[in-house]
Every structure is written in structure tokens, then in C-alpha cells.
Design a protein around this motif. Sequence first.
Motif, PDB file in Angstrom:
ATOM      1  N   HIS A 152       0.852  -1.179   0.000  1.00 26.57           N
ATOM      2  CA  HIS A 152       0.000   0.000   0.000  1.00 26.57           C
ATOM      3  C   HIS A 152       0.896   1.241   0.000  1.00 26.57           C
ATOM      4  O   HIS A 152       1.828   1.340   0.785  1.00 26.57           O
ATOM      5  CB  HIS A 152      -0.903  -0.002   1.233  1.00 26.57           C
ATOM      6  N   VAL A 153       0.618   2.150  -0.863  1.00 22.36           N
ATOM      7  CA  VAL A 153       1.404   3.375  -0.965  1.00 22.36           C
ATOM      8  C   VAL A 153       0.676   4.478  -0.211  1.00 22.36           C
ATOM      9  O   VAL A 153      -0.502   4.744  -0.466  1.00 22.36           O
ATOM     10  CB  VAL A 153       1.607   3.778  -2.444  1.00 22.36           C
ATOM     11  N   HIS A 154       1.374   5.082   0.732  1.00 26.17           N
ATOM     12  CA  HIS A 154       0.794   6.187   1.503  1.00 26.17           C
ATOM     13  C   HIS A 154       1.200   7.500   0.864  1.00 26.17           C
ATOM     14  O   HIS A 154       2.385   7.762   0.676  1.00 26.17           O
ATOM     15  CB  HIS A 154       1.279   6.150   2.958  1.00 26.17           C
ATOM     16  N   GLN A 155       0.210   8.323   0.580  1.00 25.64           N
ATOM     17  CA  GLN A 155       0.510   9.619  -0.010  1.00 25.64           C
ATOM     18  C   GLN A 155       1.028  10.541   1.081  1.00 25.64           C
ATOM     19  O   GLN A 155       0.456  10.631   2.159  1.00 25.64           O
ATOM     20  CB  GLN A 155      -0.744  10.212  -0.645  1.00 25.64           C
ATOM     21  N   ARG A 156       2.124  11.208   0.801  1.00 24.79           N
ATOM     22  CA  ARG A 156       2.696  12.150   1.767  1.00 24.79           C
ATOM     23  C   ARG A 156       2.191  13.543   1.463  1.00 24.79           C
ATOM     24  O   ARG A 156       2.144  13.964   0.326  1.00 24.79           O
ATOM     25  CB  ARG A 156       4.217  12.107   1.692  1.00 24.79           C
ATOM     26  N   ARG A 157       1.826  14.239   2.498  1.00 26.27           N
ATOM     27  CA  ARG A 157       1.375  15.615   2.327  1.00 26.27           C
ATOM     28  C   ARG A 157       2.550  16.549   2.538  1.00 26.27           C
ATOM     29  O   ARG A 157       3.426  16.303   3.348  1.00 26.27           O
ATOM     30  CB  ARG A 157       0.274  15.955   3.328  1.00 26.27           C
TER      31      ARG A 157
END
Length: 166
Positions: A152-157
Motif C-alpha cells: 500500500h502506498v501512503h501519499q505524503r502531504r
Amino acid sequence: MKLPNGRTLSGRSHDYKRHGTSTLFAALEVATGKITATHKKRRRRVEFLEFMNEIVAAHSSPDTAIHVVLDNLSTHKPKIDGWLKRHPNVHFHFTPTRASWLNQIEIWFSILEGKSLRGASFTSVEQLREHIDAFINSYNQNAAPFVWTKAHVHQRRFKNRRISQL
């Protein structure tokens, strides 16, 4: 270490001696994860087809379809393929160029290198072959199919950043 021609030698000591090579042909049965392999002195079409004859003989039922995933090595792709015509139950599928990761045997070759060959030293080709065969026998005792997963790829803010409009 610098060589007289100006090139750099890395990963080997000054007394490194090559004792020969071996060509390993290997097949992975995707349903079980087991490896079938053979050693050859050369890597030509002749040796490849000898290995394929062993694979076909091991799956001797004439109605059993055998699907073989191969890279684009010229050994695998002759201009006219009489061998495939004589074996209508065998189907070759070729991975796209630079996509060897799609071929599961390449994943196994990486396991072989990482768990068995990296850092090893052999004084003869026979010793190398025996070492690889022992690894394959051990590997096959607990073989299982590879399970393809996607992390799962977590989007970084971006913190404290404003996007300016033009």
C-alpha cells in the motif's frame, strides 16, 4: 584497485582466480514452487532444448499443456522452430524486454544468489554445481508458490507549503 589500463577492479582481491563457469538452466513449477534444474557447459539452443526435453519428459502426459515463460535471449527464439512443432502441447511466452521481473524463475535466481552464492568461493566448477544442487534440494523441501503482493502506498502531504497560482 587500478589496473594498468586505467580501469578499476572492484569486488575482487588481487589474487582472484576464476576456476570456470557453469550454465544453469532452471524451471519453476508455479503450482508448487519447486525447481527443476540442470547444469550445462554452454548456453546454446542445443543445451536449452535438451533441458526442455527433460521438462517435457517429466510431464509426460501428451494432453498436458506446458506453458513456459522465457526472456528474449536469442537461444530461446530461433527463426524457424521445429522443436515447438514437434511438441504442440508446449507453449512459449516471452516477457517484454527489460521486464524479467515478470518471469518468476528470475525471482528464484535472485534467491539463489542472495541466500547461497553471494560471497561464496569455489575451487572447481564441480564444487559450484554440487553447492547449487544442494541448495535446490533444500529449497524444494519447503517450496511454495510465489504470492504476488502490492504494498500500500501512503501519499505524503507537503507541510507548510503553499501552491502558488500563476
